[in-house]
Design a protein around this motif. Structure first.
Motif, PDB file in Angstrom:
ATOM      1  N   SER A 150       0.824  -1.217   0.000  1.00  0.00           N
ATOM      2  CA  SER A 150       0.000   0.000   0.000  1.00  0.00           C
ATOM      3  C   SER A 150       0.852   1.258   0.000  1.00  0.00           C
ATOM      4  O   SER A 150       0.442   2.289  -0.518  1.00  0.00           O
ATOM      5  N   LYS A 151       2.038   1.172   0.579  1.00  0.00           N
ATOM      6  CA  LYS A 151       2.959   2.320   0.600  1.00  0.00           C
ATOM      7  C   LYS A 151       3.867   2.336  -0.629  1.00  0.00           C
ATOM      8  O   LYS A 151       4.699   3.227  -0.775  1.00  0.00           O
ATOM      9  N   ARG A 152       3.710   1.296  -1.465  1.00  0.00           N
ATOM     10  CA  ARG A 152       4.539   1.144  -2.656  1.00  0.00           C
ATOM     11  C   ARG A 152       6.034   1.161  -2.300  1.00  0.00           C
ATOM     12  O   ARG A 152       6.842   1.818  -2.956  1.00  0.00           O
ATOM     13  N   LEU A 201      -4.822  -1.884   6.869  1.00  0.00           N
ATOM     14  CA  LEU A 201      -4.853  -0.684   6.035  1.00  0.00           C
ATOM     15  C   LEU A 201      -5.917   0.307   6.464  1.00  0.00           C
ATOM     16  O   LEU A 201      -6.072   1.356   5.849  1.00  0.00           O
TER      17      LEU A 201
END
Length: 109
Positions: free
Chosen positions: A18-20, A73
């Protein structure tokens, strides 16, 4: 105990995605050996040290309660967990009683 670490492994993967962020980026920022996180994520290590886990979670903007939850998340839950961490035991007990009372009132309606 293995089940909680399996959940943590999956949730760390979700947070990094999700934070890449790649594991190498997380490790560099957390000052954790890439080998440590890599072995954990591949399941070669069953656990992480508390120090490593906390450093990794700080980089990911999360905390232990969030990665132990079913949805790491959830920004709302993560923020709530941060508030709880900063409370004294007395404050946490009062809030738990207040929330429990509100939930009971809604159920009775």
């Amino acid at each position: 105990m293995d089940n909680i670490w399996e959940k943590r492994r999956a949730n760390l993967g979700a947070l990094m995605g999700s934070k890449r962020m790649k594991a190498a980026q997380v490790c560099q920022a957390a000052k954790v050996s890439p080998n440590t996180l890599g072995k954990f994520m591949r399941g070669e290590s069953k656990t992480l040290s508390q120090k490593s886990l906390e450093a990794i979670l700080a980089v990911l903007g999360s905390n232990l309660m969030a990665i132990d939850s079913n949805n790491p998340l959830s920004n709302t839950k993560t923020e709530l967990f941060k508030l709880i961490e900063g409370m004294s035991e007395e404050e946490a007990m009062r809030e738990l009683e207040r929330i429990s009372s509100s939930a009971a009132d809604r159920s009775a309606s």
